[in-house]
Design an enzyme around this catalytic site. Structure first.
Site, PDB file in Angstrom:
ATOM      1  N   THR A 162     -71.395  54.851 -53.880  1.00 12.91           N
ATOM      2  CA  THR A 162     -71.776  53.641 -53.139  1.00 12.91           C
ATOM      3  C   THR A 162     -72.307  52.554 -54.077  1.00 12.91           C
ATOM      4  O   THR A 162     -71.807  51.426 -54.097  1.00 12.91           O
ATOM      5  CB  THR A 162     -72.847  53.996 -52.082  1.00 12.91           C
ATOM      6  OG1 THR A 162     -72.354  55.057 -51.275  1.00 12.91           O
ATOM      7  CG2 THR A 162     -73.167  52.805 -51.200  1.00 12.91           C
TER       8      THR A 162
ATOM      9  N   LYS B 126     -84.211  56.069 -58.567  1.00 11.97           N
ATOM     10  CA  LYS B 126     -85.684  56.163 -58.464  1.00 11.97           C
ATOM     11  C   LYS B 126     -86.219  57.539 -58.816  1.00 11.97           C
ATOM     12  O   LYS B 126     -87.320  57.681 -59.333  1.00 11.97           O
ATOM     13  CB  LYS B 126     -86.152  55.760 -57.058  1.00 11.97           C
ATOM     14  CG  LYS B 126     -85.465  56.494 -55.915  1.00 11.97           C
ATOM     15  CD  LYS B 126     -84.390  55.674 -55.296  1.00 11.97           C
ATOM     16  CE  LYS B 126     -83.453  56.535 -54.470  1.00 11.97           C
ATOM     17  NZ  LYS B 126     -82.987  55.869 -53.297  1.00 11.97           N
TER      18      LYS B 126
ATOM     19  N   GLU C 148     -84.737  47.575 -61.740  1.00 10.46           N
ATOM     20  CA  GLU C 148     -85.053  46.711 -60.599  1.00 10.46           C
ATOM     21  C   GLU C 148     -84.591  47.318 -59.271  1.00 10.46           C
ATOM     22  O   GLU C 148     -85.280  47.211 -58.250  1.00 10.46           O
ATOM     23  CB  GLU C 148     -84.384  45.331 -60.808  1.00 10.46           C
ATOM     24  CG  GLU C 148     -84.646  44.329 -59.721  1.00 10.46           C
ATOM     25  CD  GLU C 148     -86.118  43.992 -59.549  1.00 10.46           C
ATOM     26  OE1 GLU C 148     -86.680  43.332 -60.419  1.00 10.46           O
ATOM     27  OE2 GLU C 148     -86.708  44.409 -58.533  1.00 10.46           O
TER      28      GLU C 148
ATOM     29  N   VAL D 278     -86.521  50.377 -56.678  1.00  8.84           N
ATOM     30  CA  VAL D 278     -87.504  50.183 -55.594  1.00  8.84           C
ATOM     31  C   VAL D 278     -87.108  48.958 -54.778  1.00  8.84           C
ATOM     32  O   VAL D 278     -86.855  47.886 -55.333  1.00  8.84           O
ATOM     33  CB  VAL D 278     -88.925  49.955 -56.150  1.00  8.84           C
ATOM     34  CG1 VAL D 278     -89.923  49.783 -55.009  1.00  8.84           C
ATOM     35  CG2 VAL D 278     -89.342  51.093 -57.066  1.00  8.84           C
TER      36      VAL D 278
ATOM     37  N   ILE E  35     -84.526  43.765 -53.190  1.00 14.25           N
ATOM     38  CA  ILE E  35     -85.711  42.897 -53.309  1.00 14.25           C
ATOM     39  C   ILE E  35     -86.123  42.780 -54.771  1.00 14.25           C
ATOM     40  O   ILE E  35     -86.328  43.796 -55.430  1.00 14.25           O
ATOM     41  CB  ILE E  35     -86.935  43.483 -52.554  1.00 14.25           C
ATOM     42  CG1 ILE E  35     -86.595  43.802 -51.114  1.00 14.25           C
ATOM     43  CG2 ILE E  35     -88.119  42.544 -52.642  1.00 14.25           C
ATOM     44  CD1 ILE E  35     -87.747  44.487 -50.380  1.00 14.25           C
TER      45      ILE E  35
ATOM     46  N   LYS F 195     -90.953  55.835 -55.028  1.00 14.84           N
ATOM     47  CA  LYS F 195     -90.967  54.379 -55.210  1.00 14.84           C
ATOM     48  C   LYS F 195     -92.392  53.849 -55.381  1.00 14.84           C
ATOM     49  O   LYS F 195     -92.628  52.982 -56.215  1.00 14.84           O
ATOM     50  CB  LYS F 195     -90.265  53.701 -54.034  1.00 14.84           C
ATOM     51  CG  LYS F 195     -88.751  53.954 -54.036  1.00 14.84           C
ATOM     52  CD  LYS F 195     -88.124  53.553 -52.722  1.00 14.84           C
ATOM     53  CE  LYS F 195     -86.607  53.673 -52.740  1.00 14.84           C
ATOM     54  NZ  LYS F 195     -86.025  53.537 -51.405  1.00 14.84           N
TER      55      LYS F 195
END
Ligand code: HSE
Length: 399
Positions: free
Chosen positions: A11, A100, A124, A127, A131, A200
């Site tokens: 994915t 993560k 980046e 988590v 965002i 996270k």
């Protein structure tokens, strides 16, 4: 031209290639160089895929190719992602990841190796999906002494809780939907039991406090015991239930935990619904700032990985400082953490008040039980008091 390799064509991996190809012009301009995907590593072949000719099966093809400067690791899990990432960094190749699990387990070591070899280990996407949160912590919130980080950090559970609240949906049915949309982990236990959010918050806490927060030290409770009856009480009280992942520093003591929590409309996280995630950070001079966006899904997560690729290309041969030391941050015993609790008891309200102290009685019209909001108390005092009532369930509550 900078050559990039993508490890794992699932994915997120296929999303990374799609984001680079869709926005090739923008990516090149922002990176200040041409970014070209040279290899895709996967055990499988992808006949008919537009990039099938880039697929290789042996990681050494990538690691031994001096032209490859940046690697996107989208394999998930600890092994072999850890071994491949470490080898890449030791060879001076930067690694960008959405993994993560790996960042929470081996982050400080990989960050250290990157520093020694003048390259970067960036995460980046690990988590909050799409965002921007790691970069703001590392680059924008740097003057702040941060004393609390509170997040809705798992898209799958937020999706489930939102559907339970708004549509009274069945847990298993909504989980299936989240899996179909590509939000859930391969083993969704990691989502619903809170393990994913735990990793996270360990990553975010390590970055804001500068020392390593071991995810295994974090108190973690998932959403599997939350029922539609709990939402009836929440609605009556003007609250909702969210899976919160939080760390805080109180009187020089650090606490970190993941648990379902009742929050009211005053809380900025109240309206964060569906697959969206948000992170609320409190700094001593700044006050509150909040970061919001899609916390899971192919393209949002891939976009965050590509933002790291661009950063790596902009900093070829240079390490970007990361405030995350290998030294462990000692967390205080959860028993000392203080909060309010919402309890459902079979006794009458007088018994609840006798056990917990003066609180608020909540009648949601459910036969044979009563709801009660306790005063602020420590976990330890709560456990002692709860032994004196016939308790059906309890949920933490934060104003
Ligand atoms: N399973 C994770 C979630 C994916 O639902 O948030 C993003 O890390």
């Amino acid at each position: 031209m900078v050559k990039v390799a993508v490890l794992g064509y699932g994915t997120v991996g296929s999303g990374i290639v799609e984001v680079i190809k869709t926005n090739q012009d923008m990516v090149n301009k922002k990176a200040g160089d041409e970014v070209d995907v040279k290899y895709i590593l996967d055990l499988r072949d992808f006949p008919g895929d537009p990039y099938e000719q880039l697929v290789v099966h042996d990681v050494d093809t990538i690691l031994n190719d001096e032209e490859v400067a940046v690697i996107c690791e989208a394999m998930g899990g600890v092994e072999p992602a850890y071994t491949f990432s470490k080898k890449a960094l030791l060879a001076g190749k930067s690694v960008c990841t959405s993994n993560k699990e790996l960042v929470a387990k081996h982050g400080p070591e990989l960050i250290h190796i990157a520093k020694e070899h003048k390259c970067n280990y960036l995460f980046e996407a690990s988590v909050g999906g799409g965002i921007p949160i790691i970069r703001p912590i590392n680059a924008s919130l740097t003057p702040e002494k941060i004393d609390a980080v509170t997040g809705i950090l798992n898209g799958t559970t937020n999706y489930i809780l939102t559907k339970m609240e708004k549509e009274g949906s069945d847990f298993a049915e909504v989980l299936k939907e989240a899996q179909e949309k590509g939000y859930a982990e391969r083993n969704p236990e990691a989502d619903v039991e809170g393990y994913d959010a735990c990793r996270k918050i360990a990553i975010l806490s390590s970055l804001v406090y500068g020392k390593n927060v071991d995810y295994e030290d974090i108190y973690t409770e998932g959403i599997t015991k939350i029922t539609t009856t709990d939402f009836k009480y929440a609605k009556k009280m003007g609250y909702t239930i969210k899976l919160l992942a939080k760390s805080k520093c109180v009187d020089d003591k650090y606490f970190a935990y993941v648990y379902p929590c009742m929050i009211n409309k005053e809380n900025p996280l109240f309206s964060v619904n569906d697959v969206f995630n948000a992170v609320l950070i409190h700094g001593n001079t700044l006050g509150n700032t909040m970061y919001y966006g899609k916390g899971a899904g192919k393209l949002p997560t891939a976009s965050a990985v590509v933002s790291d690729v661009i950063d790596c290309v902009k900093h070829l041969g240079k390490n970007i400082f990361c405030f995350w030391e290998e030294e462990k941050l000692e967390l205080s015993n959860m028993e000392e953490s203080r909060s309010q609790f919402f309890v459902r008891v079979k006794d009458d309200a007088t018994a609840a008040e006798a056990a917990f102290g003066k609180g608020t009685i909540v009648d949601a019209g459910i036969a044979g039980e009563v709801g009660f909001i306790t005063p602020l108390m420590s976990e330890k005092d709560f456990q002692v008091a709860a032994a004196n009532v016939d308790m059906i369930s309890r949920i933490h509550l934060e104003a």
